[in-house]
Enzyme design. Structure first.
Site, mmCIF file in Angstrom:
data_model
loop_
_atom_site.group_PDB
_atom_site.id
_atom_site.type_symbol
_atom_site.label_atom_id
_atom_site.label_comp_id
_atom_site.label_asym_id
_atom_site.label_seq_id
_atom_site.Cartn_x
_atom_site.Cartn_y
_atom_site.Cartn_z
ATOM 1 C CE LYS A 40 -35.317 -21.550 34.937
ATOM 2 N NZ LYS A 40 -35.599 -22.929 35.387
ATOM 3 C CE1 TYR A 264 -53.099 6.984 44.263
ATOM 4 C CE2 TYR A 264 -51.076 5.685 44.179
ATOM 5 C CZ TYR A 264 -51.939 6.609 43.612
ATOM 6 O OH TYR A 264 -51.650 7.159 42.400
#
Ligand code: PLP
Length: 371
Positions: A40, A264
């Protein structure tokens, strides 16, 4: 997007290590039991098309997936063995997966009715009765209640000819918990056999994942369904090796004075003059934004601490202590080798999550280079 000849960040996939992990894992499977390779999330980020030939080379005859895209990719890669979906499917998914010959989990009336109506239309889909057995409470049927047993009877009535397996998934592989859940699963399995015409010798009773396979607790199961172990996430002491490396490059170098802020929100302030390197990887590449405080990467065998907040496509690291670092140099975010930085344990701590989460994220966000 087209393959990039100069990818900003990339995953190096070591196929030889997947094969060697598989060989070790198969060696742990008790005699007479089966092994299902779980592919998966595009083989935990490694690429279904690349992994299928490796598992076929060692005779693996069962694959587990979750989405239809994965099911068709597994078939497209040439796998013609048993393909099991490891979660409940929607009715649309079930219709669409008929062409891939997916065996479906059934843990609800809705799925049973869907499979029943498909059969009436001439498409028999093989089914695995999914039991919860006080487990994950995800999509297995809880038959410890009268209501659950009633549903179970209805499912058995509709699908008795099509049920090829009975399964569950363990939420915890700590010995005591595993022992109890496994026992409760076996009790429920016995109840199903006692209350149906299902023939034990024709039904695959399966539970247990990688952690169950490596657990010291012996669990009754006809088949182990394993993903993590193929990619070296567990038990390096047994010889399992990590199979993916994540790298980027130094995109620029610059000198910034004491007091300058980095990134930031001015989240970091330089306490001295520093030489900073900007790397060509950011949260868009799976370098998690929540990881900045103690994160570091490896450049030329030296550790470079991450400074300030991670940007979308860049990360700033302190390169002051790195000798002769140059623009274009490789920076390793995850190298996997035990005992070094950018290893399994440091990386899980740094990104505050498990390797399966990181692998599937990195592999789907970045170009993969196969070794
Ligand atoms: C993912 C999954 C597995 C494989 O788990 P690993 O820990 O990666 O081995 C097995 N069974 C089910 C139902 C799963 O969802």
């Amino acid at each position: 997007m087209k393959p990039d000849r100069c990818p900003s960040a990339w995953c190096e996939i070591h196929r030889d290590r997947i094969s060697s992990n598989l060989k070790l894992a198969l060696g742990l499977v008790p005699k007479g039991r089966k092994f299902c390779a779980v592919l998966k999330a595009d083989a935990y980020g490694h690429g279904i098309h690349q992994v299928v030939p490796l598992i076929q080379a060692q005779g693996v005859s069962c694959v587990g997936i979750t989405s239809n895209a994965e099911a068709y990719a597994v078939r497209d890669a040439g796998f013609d063995g048993v393909l099991i979906r490891l979660r409940a499917a929607t009715p649309l998914e079930i219709d669409d997966a008929v062409g891939a010959g997916v065996e479906e989990q059934v843990g609800s009336l809705q799925v049973a009715e869907k499979l029943h109506s498909l059969k009436a239309a001439g498409h028999t889909v093989r089914a695995h009765l999914a039991l919860n057995a006080s487990g994950m409470s995800r999509d297995g049927l809880e038959i410890s209640t009268p209501q659950g047993r009633t549903i179970c009877f209805s499912i058995l009535k509709m699908l008795v000819e099509d049920i090829v397996g009975i399964c569950t998934h363990f939420p915890c592989n700590e010995p005591e918990d595993l022992r109890q859940t496994a026992a409760s699963f076996q009790d429920q399995v016995s109840w199903v056999f006692e209350n149906s015409v299902l023939d034990r010798s024709q039904i695959l009773v399966h539970a247990g994942s990688s952690l169950t396979l490596v657990s010291d607790e012996a669990v009754e199961t006809d088949m182990y369904r394993c993903g993590a172990i193929l990619y070296g996430i567990l038990k390096p002491e047994l010889g399992f090796q990590t199979t993916m490396e994540v790298k980027a490059r130094v995109a620029s170098l610059g000198d910034y004075p004491k007091g300058a802020t980095v990134g930031y929100d001015r989240d970091c302030r330089l306490e001295g003059d520093r030489r900073l390197a900007c790397l060509s990887i950011g949260y868009a590449n799976g370098f998690r934004r929540g990881s900045h405080t103690d994160a570091a990467v490896v450049i030329g065998n030296r550790l470079a601490p991450v400074l300030g907040k991670v940007s979308m496509n860049t990360v700033v690291v302190d390169a002051t202590e790195l000798d002769d670092v140059q623009v274009g140099d490789e920076a390793t975010v995850f190298g996997g080798i035990t005992g070094t930085r950018a290893s399994l344990t440091t990386t899980e701590q740094q990104f505050r999550t498990i390797m399966a989460d990181l692998y599937s994220d990195w592999g789907l966000r970045n170009q993969r280079i196969f070794r």
